[in-house]
Each structure stands twice: as structure tokens, then as C-alpha cells.
Design a protein around this motif. Structure first.
Motif, mmCIF file in Angstrom:
data_model
loop_
_atom_site.group_PDB
_atom_site.id
_atom_site.type_symbol
_atom_site.label_atom_id
_atom_site.label_comp_id
_atom_site.label_asym_id
_atom_site.label_seq_id
_atom_site.Cartn_x
_atom_site.Cartn_y
_atom_site.Cartn_z
ATOM 1 N N SER A 45 0.846 -1.189 0.000
ATOM 2 C CA SER A 45 0.000 0.000 0.000
ATOM 3 C C SER A 45 0.883 1.241 0.000
ATOM 4 N N THR A 46 0.244 2.381 0.044
ATOM 5 C CA THR A 46 0.962 3.649 0.011
ATOM 6 C C THR A 46 0.246 4.660 0.889
ATOM 7 N N TYR A 47 0.949 5.697 1.249
ATOM 8 C CA TYR A 47 0.315 6.792 1.980
ATOM 9 C C TYR A 47 -0.660 7.525 1.052
ATOM 10 N N ALA A 48 -1.620 8.201 1.661
ATOM 11 C CA ALA A 48 -2.614 8.928 0.877
ATOM 12 C C ALA A 48 -2.878 10.292 1.494
ATOM 13 N N PHE A 49 -3.180 11.234 0.638
ATOM 14 C CA PHE A 49 -3.570 12.593 1.023
ATOM 15 C C PHE A 49 -5.076 12.568 1.249
ATOM 16 N N VAL A 50 -5.498 12.642 2.491
ATOM 17 C CA VAL A 50 -6.920 12.600 2.843
ATOM 18 C C VAL A 50 -7.381 14.031 3.076
ATOM 19 N N TYR A 51 -8.484 14.407 2.451
ATOM 20 C CA TYR A 51 -8.903 15.812 2.526
ATOM 21 C C TYR A 51 -10.422 15.951 2.582
ATOM 22 N N ALA A 52 -10.849 17.051 3.222
ATOM 23 C CA ALA A 52 -12.264 17.405 3.269
ATOM 24 C C ALA A 52 -12.641 18.018 1.921
ATOM 25 N N LYS A 53 -13.643 17.451 1.281
ATOM 26 C CA LYS A 53 -14.032 17.919 -0.053
ATOM 27 C C LYS A 53 -14.487 19.375 -0.053
ATOM 28 N N GLN A 54 -15.034 19.812 1.077
ATOM 29 C CA GLN A 54 -15.557 21.175 1.149
ATOM 30 C C GLN A 54 -14.505 22.210 1.555
ATOM 31 N N ALA A 55 -13.287 21.757 1.844
ATOM 32 C CA ALA A 55 -12.232 22.708 2.208
ATOM 33 C C ALA A 55 -11.877 23.581 1.014
#
Length: 283
Positions: free
Chosen positions: A114-124
Motif C-alpha cells: 500500500s501507500t500513503y494517501a492525502f486525505v482531505y475534506a471535499k468542502q475545504a
């Protein structure tokens, strides 16, 4: 009379056999954290629990656990710890998730990458069009300064955030929780759901857990590719004691034989998976 005697002898033999002690198959004994989703918990909800159950079924053995928080001293207190009443036996035999090649244990062939992921709030601010790292880099500084960013110590995400100019307004988080009942994944999940954090760079299984256990559609993740000076992808194996070659070989065979089922379990948990060449697999 002879017939009656023969019948009585047969019945006696059956009764003796049925009352003789039976020896249960040796258990498939796993060392695990009791509160470490999405990997494991005592209720069997983690993907490592599911894979352990798969192997136990294949071996026709019950699965037994030795529970200990996955902190400093985990291997010493589980895989390498002797049973209190038997100095010739250990508490457990297999750690279900361990990076390939780490020398504290003998590692099996990898069963996922697996790999790291950039997790983000869609409304940001500015997140609506995010598809690649280049899209993140292209956003103006004023927009990116609005993000509340979690930055973990001893994480591949930290140098990446610094490299991409996202560290100034970061909120520091420890990589290991001090609470044995609430791991880092639970803490960051709750903080993101509460709006305390907009962005986090997380290990793939944890990233998938956060996205799937927060309000539906609120968060998304962008799996990251390793860069020249930052490694994001890692192959994961199982760990046994050094010298336990028979068990290691058995696990290698099980991993090979049940590869499709293991991958199906990982995909059910939404984990971003890579092939051996580092390419992202379709979910």
C-alpha cells in the motif's frame, strides 16, 4: 449367547472410544492489538482478523489471540514472550502485519503493498478540483493556508508536507497514541469528522478507514506516489520468530494459495493497493 457376548463387546468398545480424551488441533495463534482498527480488534472487525480467520479455516485450526497494545515492546511482550507456566512455549506465533525486511522478526512473502494517501475534506477551500499532487501544488498560498493540516511525527507525510509548503499551519499529532483503547486512526477520524482537521497524510489502510468511517461523501483520498527523496509505498508481510522456518514456509504457502481472497478482503476495506511495480490497482 455368543452373539449377545459379541454385541456387548462391541458396545463396550464403542463406549470406551467415545469416552477417550480427544486432542484438539493446535490453534493458529496470533499476536495482535485489541483496539487497532482497521487492522485488528477483539471483536474480529479488522482486516488482519479476517485474514487470520481465513488461514485458520484453511488449516482446520481455531484462531487464538494474545492481545497487547501495538506500542513499544509489542514484539517482546507477545511473539517473543514465553508462556508463564511453560518455558518451552510462546504466547503466540504470528504477527499478521509487519513491514517486509524489518529485522526484529522473520518476515514472510508480502501479502499486500500500500501507500500513503492525502486525505482531505471535499468542502475545504480549493479542494473541488483536486485530482493530482500537481493540482495541490498549483493552488495559491492564501487558499492552502486555510487548511487545518494534521502532521504526524515519524511519518513519511511530514517531510512531504514540508517539501510541498504545507507545514506552516500544521497541527502536530503523535504517530502512536498514548491511549491503549483509542489508536491514532480513531483520533484522527474523530478530529476530521468534528472539523478540527481538513487534511492529513496517512498510511493507506488508515486513510481508507478515515474516509469510510466519517460522514459519507465528506472526505476523499488521493493515493501518493513515492518521490525521489520520500518513500510512501511499503510491502507488508507477516512476522514470526527468527528460526521458526517451518511456520514461515507454511504462511508463505497460505499467502500464495489465498492471494485472491486476501486481496478481496483488502479491497472490501478500501485499502489503496499497489502491484509489485508500484502501480495503483483498481478497487
Amino acid at each position: 449367547m455368543p452373539n449377545i457376548a459379541r454385541h456387548l463387546t462391541l458396545i463396550t468398545a464403542i463406549l470406551l472410544l467415545s469416552s477417550a480424551p480427544t486432542h484438539a488441533a493446535p490453534a493458529f495463534r496470533v499476536c495482535a492489538d485489541p483496539s487497532n482498527l482497521p487492522f485488528s480488534n477483539q471483536q474480529g472487525d479488522g482486516f488482519e482478523n479476517k485474514i487470520a480467520a481465513l488461514f485458520g479455516k484453511a488449516l482446520h485450526r481455531p484462531v487464538e489471540y494474545t492481545w497487547f497494545p501495538q506500542r513499544i515492546g509489542f514484539i517482546r511482550n507477545t511473539l517473543k514472550a514465553k508462556q508463564p507456566d511453560n518455558d518451552n512455549a510462546y504466547l503466540c506465533d504470528v504477527v499478521m502485519g509487519y513491514p517486509v525486511g524489518f529485522d526484529q522478526v522473520a518476515t514472510t512473502r508480502p501479502y499486500y503493498r500500500s501507500t500513503y494517501a492525502f486525505v482531505y475534506a471535499k468542502q475545504a477551500a480549493g479542494m473541488a478540483g483536486i485530482k493530482t499532487v500537481a493540482d495541490i501544488d498549483a493552488l495559491d498560498e492564501a487558499t492552502r493556508r486555510q487548511w487545518k493540516i494534521a502532521m504526524f511525527d515519524q511519518s513519511a507525510g511530514t517531510p512531504w508536507l514540508i517539501k510541498h509548503g504545507l507545514a506552516e499551519n500544521a497541527i502536530p499529532y503523535p504517530s502512536l497514541s498514548g491511549d491503549a483503547d483509542k489508536n491514532t486512526a480513531e483520533i484522527i477520524k474523530d478530529d476530521m469528522a468534528a472539523g478540527k482537521v481538513d487534511v492529513a497524510v496517512l498510511w493507506g489502510p488508515i486513510a481508507a478507514y478515515v474516509v469510510s468511517h466519517t460522514p459519507k461523501g465528506r472526505f476523499a483520498m488521493l493515493p501518493l506516489q513515492s518521490e525521489a527523496d520520500i518513500r510512501f509505498d511499503f510491502a507488508m508481510s507477516m512476522g514470526v520468530r527468527h528460526g521458526d522456518d517451518e511456520r514461515k514456509n507454511q504462511l508463505d504457502q497460505l499467502i500464495g494459495k489465498h492471494a485472491k481472497q486476501i486481496t478481496a478482503i483488502m479491497k472490501k476495506y478500501g485499502v489503496p493497493l499497489l502491484d509489485k511495480d508500484g502501480h495503483l490497482l483498481k478497487q
